[in-house]
Scaffold this motif. Structure first.
Motif, PDB file in Angstrom:
ATOM      1  N   UNK A  20       0.788  -1.222   0.000  1.00 37.68           N
ATOM      2  CA  UNK A  20       0.000   0.000   0.000  1.00 37.68           C
ATOM      3  C   UNK A  20       0.819   1.269   0.000  1.00 37.68           C
ATOM      4  N   UNK A  21       2.151   1.153   0.138  1.00 39.07           N
ATOM      5  CA  UNK A  21       2.991   2.337   0.088  1.00 39.07           C
ATOM      6  C   UNK A  21       2.998   2.895  -1.329  1.00 39.07           C
ATOM      7  N   UNK A  22       2.765   4.192  -1.444  1.00 40.62           N
ATOM      8  CA  UNK A  22       2.759   4.855  -2.746  1.00 40.62           C
ATOM      9  C   UNK A  22       3.740   6.013  -2.709  1.00 40.62           C
ATOM     10  N   UNK A  23       4.693   6.011  -3.646  1.00 48.82           N
ATOM     11  CA  UNK A  23       5.715   7.046  -3.678  1.00 48.82           C
ATOM     12  C   UNK A  23       5.860   7.595  -5.092  1.00 48.82           C
ATOM     13  N   UNK A  24       6.092   8.882  -5.172  1.00 48.90           N
ATOM     14  CA  UNK A  24       6.329   9.540  -6.451  1.00 48.90           C
ATOM     15  C   UNK A  24       7.468  10.541  -6.266  1.00 48.90           C
ATOM     16  N   UNK A  25       8.464  10.465  -7.127  1.00 53.05           N
ATOM     17  CA  UNK A  25       9.584  11.388  -7.035  1.00 53.05           C
ATOM     18  C   UNK A  25      10.642  10.992  -6.033  1.00 53.05           C
ATOM     19  N   UNK A  26      10.450   9.879  -5.358  1.00 44.67           N
ATOM     20  CA  UNK A  26      11.421   9.366  -4.400  1.00 44.67           C
ATOM     21  C   UNK A  26      11.193   7.868  -4.266  1.00 44.67           C
ATOM     22  N   UNK A  27      12.260   7.114  -4.013  1.00 48.26           N
ATOM     23  CA  UNK A  27      12.149   5.667  -3.890  1.00 48.26           C
ATOM     24  C   UNK A  27      12.369   5.228  -2.449  1.00 48.26           C
ATOM     25  N   UNK A  28      11.898   4.034  -2.120  1.00 52.48           N
ATOM     26  CA  UNK A  28      12.114   3.510  -0.772  1.00 52.48           C
ATOM     27  C   UNK A  28      13.601   3.358  -0.459  1.00 52.48           C
ATOM     28  N   UNK A  29      14.438   2.846  -1.373  1.00 48.09           N
ATOM     29  CA  UNK A  29      15.873   2.791  -1.062  1.00 48.09           C
ATOM     30  C   UNK A  29      16.462   4.183  -0.750  1.00 48.09           C
TER      31      UNK A  29
END
Length: 258
Positions: A240-249
């Protein structure tokens, strides 16, 4: 201190966190205590030893805040740590539960007048009321409890009552946890359970409540529990994590954990 936060919810939360961990420890044998925790450098017993020494140190702060005496100095910590490190895993577990029970019971026993008058300087520079001190303890205890519980059940989450309180402390805590990103970015963070809106700046490594004038270049949406674990260096992935313009790493490089 001019403003004093009602400590009731924090007293209840540290009690609940203690009871959760005590229940887990009661089910562990010697092999379980020697098993690895989420922290690759610490066994379960090591985590319990850390929480036990922490309970002793927080008791010193609690006593100073009640009596108006001097808080512990950094040189007071080393003999406490050495004593805990010298114990067997079984003794670390038993004594950790016992000393944290004493700390929680001490907080519970404070009168309304003592709670209202409580004040102490932590780390030589942070004036704290009782809610502040218990908030510091809860952030340590709840996350380290997860470090143990998640090795027994990979689906384990940080307790909701702790998340509800700790998510609003992230603006204060993030400076201790983060390191500047190689490519800084401002991120609009929205959480659920509970719902919050923050702006995370990975340059200065700050978290602040979002305002109408914020124009972040990136966005991140996730449960508040997951955001808490991210800041504490404990998010490996999240449905459910949603990211835009940045990554989890990239985010994990900012928050390596402790």
């Amino acid at each position: 201190m001019a403003n004093v936060t009602d400590a009731t919810s924090w007293v209840r939360a540290v009690r609940a966190s203690h009871d959760r961990l005590a229940g887990i420890v009661a089910g562990l044998d010697g092999d379980g205590l020697r098993a690895q925790s989420y922290d690759t450098e610490w066994s379960v017993a090591d985590v319990l030893s850390h929480l036990g020494s922490g309970a002793e140190i927080f008791t010193l702060y609690l006593d100073a805040g009640v009596t108006g005496g001097d808080p512990p100095a950094p040189e007071d910590f080393k003999p406490i740590w050495e004593a805990w490190n010298a114990r067997s895993p079984e003794d670390q577990a038993a004594q950790s539960v016992a000393v944290n029970e004493a700390l929680v019971a001490r907080a519970e026993a404070l009168t309304p007048e003592q709670r209202a008058a409580f004040h102490v300087m932590m780390f030589g520079r942070m004036p704290m009321d009782l809610a502040g001190v218990l908030g510091m303890r809860l952030s340590e205890h709840a996350l380290h409890t997860w470090d143990i519980a998640v090795m027994l059940d990979p689906a384990t989450k940080v307790a909701p009552d702790a998340v509800d309180l700790l998510v609003d402390r992230l603006p204060m805590m993030v400076g201790f946890m983060g390191r500047q990103a190689s490519a800084p970015v401002a991120i609009a963070v929205t959480t659920t359970s509970p719902e919050r809106a923050f702006t995370l700046d990975t340059g200065g490594v700050t978290v602040a409540p979002a305002s109408a004038g914020d124009t972040p270049a990136a966005s991140l949406a996730l449960p508040a529990e997951a955001f808490l674990r991210l800041v504490y260096g404990r998010l490996d992935g999240e449905a459910g994590l949603q990211a835009s313009g940045v990554t989890l790493p990239e985010l994990k490089s900012v928050f390596p954990g402790f």
